[in-house]
Scaffold this active site. Structure first.
Site, short mmCIF file in Angstrom:
data_model
loop_
_atom_site.label_atom_id
_atom_site.label_comp_id
_atom_site.label_asym_id
_atom_site.label_seq_id
_atom_site.Cartn_x
_atom_site.Cartn_y
_atom_site.Cartn_z
CE LYS A 22 14.88 -38.96 4.00
NZ LYS A 22 15.97 -38.03 4.32
CG ASN A 23 14.09 -34.86 2.58
OD1 ASN A 23 14.55 -35.66 3.41
ND2 ASN A 23 14.48 -34.82 1.33
NE ARG A 93 26.15 -33.97 5.69
CZ ARG A 93 25.67 -32.76 5.52
NH1 ARG A 93 24.38 -32.56 5.41
NH2 ARG A 93 26.49 -31.75 5.45
CB CYS A 117 27.00 -38.80 4.17
SG CYS A 117 26.13 -38.06 2.81
NE ARG A 122 24.06 -34.48 2.07
CZ ARG A 122 22.95 -35.16 2.30
NH1 ARG A 122 23.01 -36.45 2.53
NH2 ARG A 122 21.79 -34.56 2.32
CB ILE A 124 26.82 -27.08 6.91
CG1 ILE A 124 27.91 -27.14 7.99
CG2 ILE A 124 26.10 -28.40 6.81
CD1 ILE A 124 27.31 -27.14 9.38
CG ASP A 125 30.24 -23.91 2.37
OD1 ASP A 125 29.41 -24.83 2.26
OD2 ASP A 125 30.77 -23.38 1.39
CG ASP A 308 16.39 -37.00 -2.59
OD1 ASP A 308 17.63 -37.13 -2.59
OD2 ASP A 308 15.78 -36.35 -1.71
CB VAL A 330 22.18 -32.20 -6.42
CG1 VAL A 330 21.94 -31.72 -4.99
CG2 VAL A 330 21.18 -31.53 -7.36
NE ARG A 400 19.10 -42.05 6.46
CZ ARG A 400 19.48 -41.33 5.42
NH1 ARG A 400 20.31 -41.83 4.55
NH2 ARG A 400 19.08 -40.10 5.25
C1 UD1 Z 1 18.26 -32.12 1.18
C2 UD1 Z 1 17.51 -33.43 1.33
C3 UD1 Z 1 18.07 -34.48 0.39
C4 UD1 Z 1 18.08 -33.96 -1.04
C5 UD1 Z 1 18.80 -32.61 -1.12
C6 UD1 Z 1 18.73 -31.98 -2.49
C7 UD1 Z 1 16.86 -33.42 3.65
C8 UD1 Z 1 16.98 -34.04 4.99
N1 UD1 Z 1 17.64 -33.90 2.69
O1 UD1 Z 1 19.61 -32.34 1.59
O2 UD1 Z 1 17.24 -35.64 0.46
O3 UD1 Z 1 18.76 -34.89 -1.85
O4 UD1 Z 1 18.20 -31.69 -0.17
O5 UD1 Z 1 17.43 -31.88 -2.91
O6 UD1 Z 1 16.05 -32.53 3.45
N2 UD1 Z 1 26.19 -27.63 -0.12
C9 UD1 Z 1 27.37 -26.95 0.16
N3 UD1 Z 1 27.38 -26.11 1.22
C10 UD1 Z 1 26.29 -25.91 2.02
C11 UD1 Z 1 25.09 -26.61 1.74
C12 UD1 Z 1 25.08 -27.47 0.66
O7 UD1 Z 1 28.36 -27.10 -0.53
O8 UD1 Z 1 26.36 -25.12 2.99
C13 UD1 Z 1 26.14 -28.56 -1.26
C14 UD1 Z 1 25.98 -30.01 -0.80
O9 UD1 Z 1 27.22 -30.59 -0.51
C15 UD1 Z 1 25.30 -30.63 -2.01
C16 UD1 Z 1 24.46 -29.49 -2.57
O10 UD1 Z 1 24.99 -28.29 -2.02
O11 UD1 Z 1 26.28 -31.01 -2.96
C17 UD1 Z 1 22.97 -29.59 -2.25
O12 UD1 Z 1 22.79 -29.71 -0.88
P1 UD1 Z 1 21.46 -29.28 -0.12
O13 UD1 Z 1 20.43 -28.76 -1.08
O14 UD1 Z 1 21.84 -28.43 1.01
O15 UD1 Z 1 20.93 -30.70 0.39
P2 UD1 Z 1 20.59 -31.11 1.87
O16 UD1 Z 1 19.80 -30.02 2.52
O17 UD1 Z 1 21.79 -31.64 2.55
#
Ligand code: UD1
Length: 433
Positions: A22-23, A93, A117, A122, A124-125, A308, A330, A400
């Site tokens: 999926k990812n 997301r 969520c 989560r 995206i900064d 996950d 995480v 999902r």
């Molecule tokens: C992806 C996967 C998800 C998996 C996760 C960690 C997809 C669609 N989803 O999610 O299944 O659990 O990786 O392996 O691929 N964070 C920030 N700022 C940012 C980006 C992230 O604070 O700009 C934080 C997030 O809130 C979270 C942590 O970093 O607490 C990890 O997030 P990230 O690795 O980015 O996970 P996703 O890409 O959202």
């Protein structure tokens, strides 16, 4: 609304084939925006998140042909919009993965700002800071991110504060056609990042180091459409490995790379599972006369223990012969499963980002609600060994990320079915009626 109904206590044996990840599929679909023409993706899982990403692409002007259940032909020649609406980002997301590709294709993008969520805030900064270093200017108003590149995109050196999967991917896709060289340090190393880089390199990109903490991207002029097979889903595979562990198996889980699950498999062996590794499969069993051994785990970015797989592992440890300690590093709110498992007789205490799991002898079937995608699968897993019937609500979470989950389990021998929920008739019982 559907529910999944499981009668526990039946042996599960046989073979199960996992789908494409999926990812990975979601990001590969987003990446097609950068390569005008028809990209063919094979081994795409038929799950609702993929349907949502398909809708995102269609909204932008892509034409998608479903050539067969697992093959998508995505024509991005006529993309004429760079706006991704809130309805789609709120639904999933991962829709934000189009930000980098749209900036590469158009030099601009409007993407709704995702909210939190049920597993955490989560943010995206890091995506935005990284893209800003490449020359992207952002304005945020009325809940939308407006991205523009008045001076074009240029290479830059970016160091991520945390090895974020999504930030690494958006940056990678923002940098492929930027002028000059970009390096991403402290990059995420997940196998899905390697899959994305492989497809982009086939499409003409120049990316080195994917799968290591330092990725170098030399910008190229353009990308072209290719054919690509999505990597096998290590998390779906891990879920069936955990299911074999809790039920006893033997179950052979096929079509994924066991190296992508190396730490999970090693941990599970320490918990008493027997795992025979093949080239693209594993066979898992556990003598049910021997209890699961307790252990401690902490989730970390790859190659650490995947967040996950935390819920499925909590379910195994809930039946272990002693106390286990789980640390979630995480996501800040990924323990909602514990309360549902406790309804089934588990003894789990949450302290901040730690869970103290006191092993119990067995689960007692009960009506429960999926808290999220992996938590939902973990509840089905508990139901497979619970005493009596378990009814799992919130099945849309499971849809999902798991294709034909009920059918795959039934083919292994589970007594499981998906049925329409019967609403409780409370007519005349309201004190306000
Ligand atoms: C992806 C996967 C998800 C998996 C996760 C960690 C997809 C669609 N989803 O999610 O299944 O659990 O990786 O392996 O691929 N964070 C920030 N700022 C940012 C980006 C992230 O604070 O700009 C934080 C997030 O809130 C979270 C942590 O970093 O607490 C990890 O997030 P990230 O690795 O980015 O996970 P996703 O890409 O959202």
């Amino acid at each position: 609304m559907d529910i999944i109904q499981v009668e526990g206590g039946f042996p599960l044996t046989g073979e199960v084939t996992v789908e494409g990840a999926k990812n990975s599929a979601l990001k590969l679909m987003a990446a097609t925006l950068m390569a005008p023409g028809v990209t063919t993706l094979t081994n795409v899982p038929n799950i609702s998140d993929v349907h949502t990403m398909g809708t995102v692409l269609q909204c932008l002007g892509a034409v998608i042909e479903v050539a067969d259940e697992h093959t998508l032909k995505i024509d991005t020649s006529c993309i004429d919009s760079w706006v991704t609406p809130y309805e789609l980002v709120a639904k999933m997301r991962a829709s934000t993965a189009v930000l980098g590709p749209l900036i590469t294709r158009f030099g601009k993008a409007v993407v709704a700002m995702p909210g939190g969520c049920n597993i955490g805030a989560r943010k995206i900064d890091m995506h935005l800071q990284g893209l800003a270093a490449l020359g992207v200017q952002f304005e945020i108003d009325h809940g939308n991110i407006h991205a523009s590149t008045p001076e074009g995109l240029h290479g830059a050196q970016v160091e991520l504060e945390f090895a974020s999967v999504g930030a690494t991917e958006n940056l990678l896709m923002g940098a492929v056609c930027a002028k000059g060289t970009t390096t991403i340090d402290n990059a995420a190393r997940e196998p899905e990042i390697i899959d994305l880089a492989n497809m982009l390199n086939d499409a003409g990109a120049n990316i080195q180091g994917a799968g290591t903490p330092s990725i170098t991207i030399n910008g190229v002029d353009s990308l072209h459409a290719v054919k690509h097979k999505v990597v096998g889903d290590r998390i779906e595979a891990g879920t069936f490995v955990a299911i074999a562990g809790i039920t006893g198996g033997p179950i052979t889980v096929k079509d994924f790379d066991p190296e992508h699950l190396a730490l999970v498999l090693r941990k599970y062996e320490g918990m008493g599972l027997s795992i025979v590794r093949g080239e693209n499969e594993v066979t898992v069993s556990r003598p049910t006369t021997q209890p699961i051994q307790p252990t401690d785990i902490q989730t970390l970015p790859f190659p650490g223990f995947p967040t996950d797989m935390q819920a499925q592992t909590m379910t195994l440890l809930a039946l272990a012969n002693g106390d286990s300690f789980i640390t979630e590093n995480v996501f800040e709110n990924r323990f909602m499963l514990a309360a549902e498992l406790n309804r089934m007789g588990a003894d789990i205490r949450i302290e901040g980002h730690h869970a103290i799991v006191h092993g119990v002898k067995g689960f007692s079937g009960a009506p429960v609600t999926s808290p999220d995608l992996r938590g939902g699968a973990a509840l089905v897993m508990a139901g497979l060994v619970a005493d009596g019937y378990t009814k799992i609500d919130g099945v849309h979470h499971i849809d999902r990320g798991y294709e034909h989950f009920v059918e795959k389990l039934a083919s292994l021998g589970a007594h499981i079915q998906r049925v329409k929920a019967q609403p409780l008739n409370l007519d005349g019982l309201s004190p306000f009626a």
